[in-house]
Motif scaffolding. Structure first.
Motif, PDB file in Angstrom:
ATOM      1  N   LEU A   1       7.431  16.549  -0.517  1.00  0.00           N
ATOM      2  CA  LEU A   1       6.637  15.631   0.549  1.00  0.00           C
ATOM      3  C   LEU A   1       5.689  17.053   1.429  1.00  0.00           C
ATOM      4  N   THR A   2       6.185  18.125   1.743  1.00  0.00           N
ATOM      5  CA  THR A   2       5.556  19.044   2.300  1.00  0.00           C
ATOM      6  C   THR A   2       4.451  19.769   1.463  1.00  0.00           C
ATOM      7  N   GLU A   3       4.563  19.640   0.217  1.00  0.00           N
ATOM      8  CA  GLU A   3       3.691  20.481  -0.590  1.00  0.00           C
ATOM      9  C   GLU A   3       2.574  19.678  -1.103  1.00  0.00           C
TER      10      GLU A   3
ATOM     11  N   GLU B   1      -1.702  11.304   1.213  1.00  0.00           N
ATOM     12  CA  GLU B   1      -1.938  10.427   0.387  1.00  0.00           C
ATOM     13  C   GLU B   1      -1.619  10.596  -1.241  1.00  0.00           C
ATOM     14  N   ASP B   2      -1.245  11.650  -1.394  1.00  0.00           N
ATOM     15  CA  ASP B   2      -0.559  11.788  -2.716  1.00  0.00           C
ATOM     16  C   ASP B   2       0.754  11.265  -2.655  1.00  0.00           C
ATOM     17  N   VAL B   3       1.538  11.677  -1.658  1.00  0.00           N
ATOM     18  CA  VAL B   3       2.868  11.281  -1.637  1.00  0.00           C
ATOM     19  C   VAL B   3       2.948   9.734  -1.463  1.00  0.00           C
TER      20      VAL B   3
ATOM     21  N   ALA C   1      -2.261   2.875   2.259  1.00  0.00           N
ATOM     22  CA  ALA C   1      -3.041   3.567   3.510  1.00  0.00           C
ATOM     23  C   ALA C   1      -1.926   3.523   4.847  1.00  0.00           C
ATOM     24  N   SER C   2      -1.268   2.438   4.962  1.00  0.00           N
ATOM     25  CA  SER C   2      -0.277   2.363   5.917  1.00  0.00           C
ATOM     26  C   SER C   2       0.960   3.163   5.551  1.00  0.00           C
ATOM     27  N   ILE C   3       1.354   3.667   4.357  1.00  0.00           N
ATOM     28  CA  ILE C   3       2.310   4.497   4.113  1.00  0.00           C
ATOM     29  C   ILE C   3       1.861   5.961   4.230  1.00  0.00           C
ATOM     30  N   ALA C   4       0.275   5.999   4.025  1.00  0.00           N
ATOM     31  CA  ALA C   4      -0.165   7.602   4.416  1.00  0.00           C
ATOM     32  C   ALA C   4      -0.184   7.845   5.739  1.00  0.00           C
ATOM     33  N   ALA C   5      -0.552   6.908   6.507  1.00  0.00           N
ATOM     34  CA  ALA C   5      -0.547   6.798   7.817  1.00  0.00           C
ATOM     35  C   ALA C   5       0.671   7.137   8.564  1.00  0.00           C
ATOM     36  N   ALA C   6       1.901   6.567   8.051  1.00  0.00           N
ATOM     37  CA  ALA C   6       3.138   6.698   8.495  1.00  0.00           C
ATOM     38  C   ALA C   6       3.466   8.188   8.270  1.00  0.00           C
ATOM     39  N   LEU C   7       3.205   8.401   7.179  1.00  0.00           N
ATOM     40  CA  LEU C   7       3.847   9.879   6.660  1.00  0.00           C
ATOM     41  C   LEU C   7       3.064  11.051   7.531  1.00  0.00           C
ATOM     42  N   LYS C   8       1.721  10.608   8.039  1.00  0.00           N
ATOM     43  CA  LYS C   8       0.869  11.582   8.868  1.00  0.00           C
ATOM     44  C   LYS C   8       1.485  11.780  10.347  1.00  0.00           C
TER      45      LYS C   8
END
Length: 251
Positions: A170-172, A176-178, A192-199
């Protein structure tokens, strides 16, 4: 049996307070922040917790961490329990739908990626992070019964190593890739929402950098529970937590 206590660290403490003989022991930590976001109906770029004065907030389930954390934050900001209506009467799974449909509620706490999905649908705005305001706590932990850890430490260690490997991935990699790897687990949520959540979670440092649980965070968690009136007595860190497996994994 191995228990993964997701969002239920408080249950571990309740078991100790109630004198359970084969009590659960925390052997690793995944997150060190409450992951809920405070969602409002209008954008509030300069949001302050004082803004909740006189408001009606869907806060979560009674005795759950989001509701207790929100109460702690409000009280720390000078708001008494009578200054803001922290509503815990709605079932957890019905909160988002209720907030969407019933305009009597001014705010609602939501976990990711639900919060980002709600925002993407144009239904609301994330105005604050409950976790960022509440400080570090062992929100998501891994625990097993005392007897299990006595007999299956190797399984607990292998499990924690797999989790820690996931954290490193996750940290590496970019959010967007995760997100591409997580779509199968969130089939109703856009990539897109998953990436936004991770950010959002990475920005508040929600994921624990080490599986080792810190005693000061353990004590802070109990402060929050005591403020909510849900903890009858303090629990011993040395009895409830065994960091030896986490230390081995983190080495």
């Amino acid at each position: 049996m191995l228990y993964w206590l997701w969002r239920l660290f408080e249950v571990t403490l309740y078991c100790h307070v109630e004198g359970q003989k084969n009590y659960p022991i925390v052997f690793g930590q995944l997150t060190n922040k409450d992951g809920s976001m405070l969602v409002g109906r209008e954008p509030e770029p300069d949001f302050k917790w004082e803004n909740l004065r006189g408001k009606h907030v869907l806060a979560g389930r009674p005795g759950g961490v989001p509701a207790m954390m929100l109460q702690y934050i409000c009280n720390s900001a000078g708001l008494t329990d009578s200054d803001v209506n922290l509503d815990t009467s709605v079932e957890f799974n019905a909160m988002v739908g209720t907030f969407d449909a019933d305009k009597q509620y001014d705010y609602c706490t939501m976990f990711e990626p639900t919060a980002s999905d709600f925002v993407a649908a144009g239904k609301g705005h994330i105005v604050a992070s409950v976790g960022a305001a509440g400080g570090e706590v062992p929100y998501t932990v891994f625990a097993a019964s005392k007897s299990y850890l006595e007999n299956k430490r190797d399984v607990a260690e292998a499990f924690l190593r797999a989790v820690f490997k996931g954290y490193k991935y996750l940290t590496e990699h970019t959010p967007e890739d995760v997100a591409k790897k997580l779509t199968a687990s969130f089939i109703e949520t856009s990539e897109a929402s998953i990436a936004a959540a991770l950010k959002n979670y990475l920005e508040i440092d929600a994921f624990a950098r080490t599986p080792i649980l810190k005693e000061k965070d353990f004590e802070h968690f109990m402060d929050i529970m005591e403020n909510a009136g849900t903890l009858a007595s303090r629990v011993s860190f040395s009895k409830a937590v065994d960091n030896s497996i986490a230390a081995k994994v983190a080495a």
